[in-house]
Scaffold this active site. Sequence first.
Site, PDB file in Angstrom:
ATOM      1  N   TYR A 133      -9.076  -6.327  13.356  1.00  0.00           N
ATOM      2  CA  TYR A 133      -8.513  -5.803  12.111  1.00  0.00           C
ATOM      3  C   TYR A 133      -8.516  -6.857  11.002  1.00  0.00           C
ATOM      4  O   TYR A 133      -8.222  -8.023  11.228  1.00  0.00           O
ATOM      5  CB  TYR A 133      -7.066  -5.314  12.338  1.00  0.00           C
ATOM      6  CG  TYR A 133      -6.421  -4.872  11.050  1.00  0.00           C
ATOM      7  CD1 TYR A 133      -6.597  -3.580  10.579  1.00  0.00           C
ATOM      8  CD2 TYR A 133      -5.691  -5.767  10.262  1.00  0.00           C
ATOM      9  CE1 TYR A 133      -6.058  -3.182   9.358  1.00  0.00           C
ATOM     10  CE2 TYR A 133      -5.150  -5.377   9.049  1.00  0.00           C
ATOM     11  CZ  TYR A 133      -5.340  -4.089   8.607  1.00  0.00           C
ATOM     12  OH  TYR A 133      -4.820  -3.690   7.403  1.00  0.00           O
ATOM     13  N   ASN A 146      -1.720  -2.257  13.401  1.00  0.00           N
ATOM     14  CA  ASN A 146      -3.174  -2.085  13.422  1.00  0.00           C
ATOM     15  C   ASN A 146      -3.608  -0.832  14.188  1.00  0.00           C
ATOM     16  O   ASN A 146      -4.437  -0.058  13.716  1.00  0.00           O
ATOM     17  CB  ASN A 146      -3.849  -3.326  14.017  1.00  0.00           C
ATOM     18  CG  ASN A 146      -3.575  -4.566  13.195  1.00  0.00           C
ATOM     19  OD1 ASN A 146      -3.017  -4.456  12.101  1.00  0.00           O
ATOM     20  ND2 ASN A 146      -3.942  -5.722  13.689  1.00  0.00           N
ATOM     21  N   SER A 186       0.818  -1.218   0.000  1.00  0.00           N
ATOM     22  CA  SER A 186       0.000   0.000   0.000  1.00  0.00           C
ATOM     23  C   SER A 186       0.851   1.267   0.000  1.00  0.00           C
ATOM     24  O   SER A 186       0.331   2.373  -0.008  1.00  0.00           O
ATOM     25  CB  SER A 186      -0.928   0.010   1.223  1.00  0.00           C
ATOM     26  OG  SER A 186      -0.167  -0.146   2.405  1.00  0.00           O
ATOM     27  N   THR A 238     -40.741  26.457  -7.879  1.00  0.00           N
ATOM     28  CA  THR A 238     -40.996  25.096  -7.395  1.00  0.00           C
ATOM     29  C   THR A 238     -41.278  24.309  -8.673  1.00  0.00           C
ATOM     30  O   THR A 238     -41.851  24.859  -9.626  1.00  0.00           O
ATOM     31  CB  THR A 238     -42.215  25.009  -6.443  1.00  0.00           C
ATOM     32  OG1 THR A 238     -43.366  25.485  -7.129  1.00  0.00           O
ATOM     33  CG2 THR A 238     -42.009  25.832  -5.181  1.00  0.00           C
ATOM     34  N   LYS A 247     -19.507  29.819 -27.857  1.00  0.00           N
ATOM     35  CA  LYS A 247     -19.753  29.181 -26.554  1.00  0.00           C
ATOM     36  C   LYS A 247     -18.907  29.730 -25.407  1.00  0.00           C
ATOM     37  O   LYS A 247     -17.739  30.049 -25.560  1.00  0.00           O
ATOM     38  CB  LYS A 247     -19.487  27.669 -26.648  1.00  0.00           C
ATOM     39  CG  LYS A 247     -20.509  26.903 -27.433  1.00  0.00           C
ATOM     40  CD  LYS A 247     -21.918  26.941 -26.836  1.00  0.00           C
ATOM     41  CE  LYS A 247     -22.071  25.995 -25.677  1.00  0.00           C
ATOM     42  NZ  LYS A 247     -22.124  24.583 -26.081  1.00  0.00           N
ATOM     43  N   LYS A 297      -8.037   3.789   2.428  1.00  0.00           N
ATOM     44  CA  LYS A 297      -7.248   5.006   2.235  1.00  0.00           C
ATOM     45  C   LYS A 297      -7.545   5.776   0.963  1.00  0.00           C
ATOM     46  O   LYS A 297      -7.771   6.989   0.997  1.00  0.00           O
ATOM     47  CB  LYS A 297      -5.764   4.682   2.315  1.00  0.00           C
ATOM     48  CG  LYS A 297      -5.454   4.365   3.729  1.00  0.00           C
ATOM     49  CD  LYS A 297      -4.164   3.801   4.037  1.00  0.00           C
ATOM     50  CE  LYS A 297      -4.279   3.053   5.338  1.00  0.00           C
ATOM     51  NZ  LYS A 297      -5.187   1.884   5.292  1.00  0.00           N
ATOM     52  N   GLU A 351     -20.082  22.726 -13.636  1.00  0.00           N
ATOM     53  CA  GLU A 351     -20.346  21.404 -14.231  1.00  0.00           C
ATOM     54  C   GLU A 351     -19.435  20.331 -13.652  1.00  0.00           C
ATOM     55  O   GLU A 351     -19.863  19.227 -13.322  1.00  0.00           O
ATOM     56  CB  GLU A 351     -20.167  21.455 -15.755  1.00  0.00           C
ATOM     57  CG  GLU A 351     -21.327  22.132 -16.455  1.00  0.00           C
ATOM     58  CD  GLU A 351     -21.114  22.243 -17.952  1.00  0.00           C
ATOM     59  OE1 GLU A 351     -22.049  21.991 -18.699  1.00  0.00           O
ATOM     60  OE2 GLU A 351     -19.993  22.594 -18.380  1.00  0.00           O
TER      61      GLU A 351
HETATM   62  N1  ARG Z   1      -1.205  -1.254   5.441  1.00  0.00           N
HETATM   63  C1  ARG Z   1      -2.106  -1.695   6.448  1.00  0.00           C
HETATM   64  C2  ARG Z   1      -3.440  -0.949   6.345  1.00  0.00           C
HETATM   65  O1  ARG Z   1      -3.488  -0.001   5.666  1.00  0.00           O
HETATM   66  C3  ARG Z   1      -1.506  -1.462   7.787  1.00  0.00           C
HETATM   67  C4  ARG Z   1      -1.954  -2.399   8.821  1.00  0.00           C
HETATM   68  C5  ARG Z   1      -1.487  -3.761   8.483  1.00  0.00           C
HETATM   69  N2  ARG Z   1      -1.729  -4.688   9.526  1.00  0.00           N
HETATM   70  C6  ARG Z   1      -1.646  -5.996   9.328  1.00  0.00           C
HETATM   71  N3  ARG Z   1      -1.883  -6.738  10.338  1.00  0.00           N
HETATM   72  N4  ARG Z   1      -1.362  -6.501   8.152  1.00  0.00           N
HETATM   73  O2  ARG Z   1      -4.424  -1.297   6.940  1.00  0.00           O
END
Ligand code: ARG
Length: 469
Positions: free
Chosen positions: A323, A116, A29, A161, A289, A331, A296
Amino acid sequence: MNSSEIKEKLSNARLTIATDAFVEEFTASVSFDKRLAHYDILGSIAHATMLSKCGILTEEECTQIVSGLNEISALITSGQFSWSIKQEDVHMNIEAMLIEKIGVAGKKLHTGRSRNDQVATDIRLYLRAELAFVVKQLNRLQWAIVDLAEQHVATIMPGFTHLQVAQPITFGHHLMAWFEMLSRDQERLTECLKRINILPLGSAALAGTSYPIDRYLTAQLLGFSRPSANSLDSVSDRDFAIEFVAVASLIMMHLSRFSEELILWSSAQFNFIDISDAFCTGSSIMPQKKNPDVPELVRGKSGRVTGHLMALLMLMKSQPLAYNKDNQEDKEPVFDTVDTVLNCLRAYADMVPNITANKEAMYVAAKSGFATATDLADYLVKKGLAFRDAHEIVGQAVCLGIETHRDLAAISLPELQEFSSLIAADVYDCLTLEGSVASRNHVGGTAPEAVKSAILAAREKLVRLTSND
Ligand code: ARG
């Protein structure tokens, strides 16, 4: 372990086969969560400080960690930090670099925490900071609306209206409707901040930690109102982010409605307003135009924010505690929501002062749609008729107007008296547009006097809200 080995891969003795190359890419990520780097470092500095105050790290170790993290922060700011998908995410990239820089003390930073609680903390710190920027842009737009409304407290336009001319209103009153919507959006943001501003750190992977940590201290160091009350909940739920995106969706929905009106009003058919050329574009083929691109585009962008809201709700809804990797998917929608809402508010705050009203066209439109028909009915009620009967009579007068192509005010007194003997010469006072709007002089009404009071109250509110900037 020497430093090059550390760079290769942080931890994992449990896995005996190297990660599949594509899976490494697929699960990483860092390409997007590096945006959290600054907050990750703030969180780590607070964590290390707390660990040393609690005697879990020595002061010397803490000092080394803090200065190492500050160096990394400088590298990131200057673009010299080299991010690697080998380290998967922002957290491990920074930790690996810290270990490379300061050695064994760096390996102690992760004591009593997990990615986490770390990532949940980072997102909260990030959203708290961005939310303040959103409020700022929202307030800029509100000021711009109030300023424009002030120029138009007595500018008459048709109110609609069903997109049909309904009753005359003032343009200032119409604009202040937008102010009210944004005002509620600001309240929602402030509400949402209360739930964002809670510290997950210390929850560790899911069950808390056996080290004698002080979560109140970490919360205080990071400016959170308190530590979270349940470790499972705080590493897993992203409801605070979903709530933010829901508020952002409402802001975008409001801007989209605003856009729709600006687009209609700036068309040749309405011709109510002109948006400065600086906010429009021409056509590559049609020389005549001038397109209202900003409204828009904002209208279009509202769709993607609502889409992000749906994505986040779906992301969360099937997750068991605690988690799950699913949460990594939170994200991009959150980041894009922040960018979109900030850019749209900014474009609007810049554009609104560059809108000019075509008072003449607004007036003509208000005059031509039998907009004072309700006023005539109210006039008859005041003379003793029941409203339903008055409604019927005015309906007949409107039919005559349509047949003879005249507005109510252009129908002669004897002709009007054919419909009701209660009608006298004073009827024309209420059939004028000015008389109609002036008569709606109560709180929340469209009369110029009422709009002036609304503007005054709005200015006071904005001064109060922005006074601690
Ligand atoms: N990159 C992970 C996220 O965005 C971070 C947490 C990862 N935790 C794990 N136990 N793999 O959530």
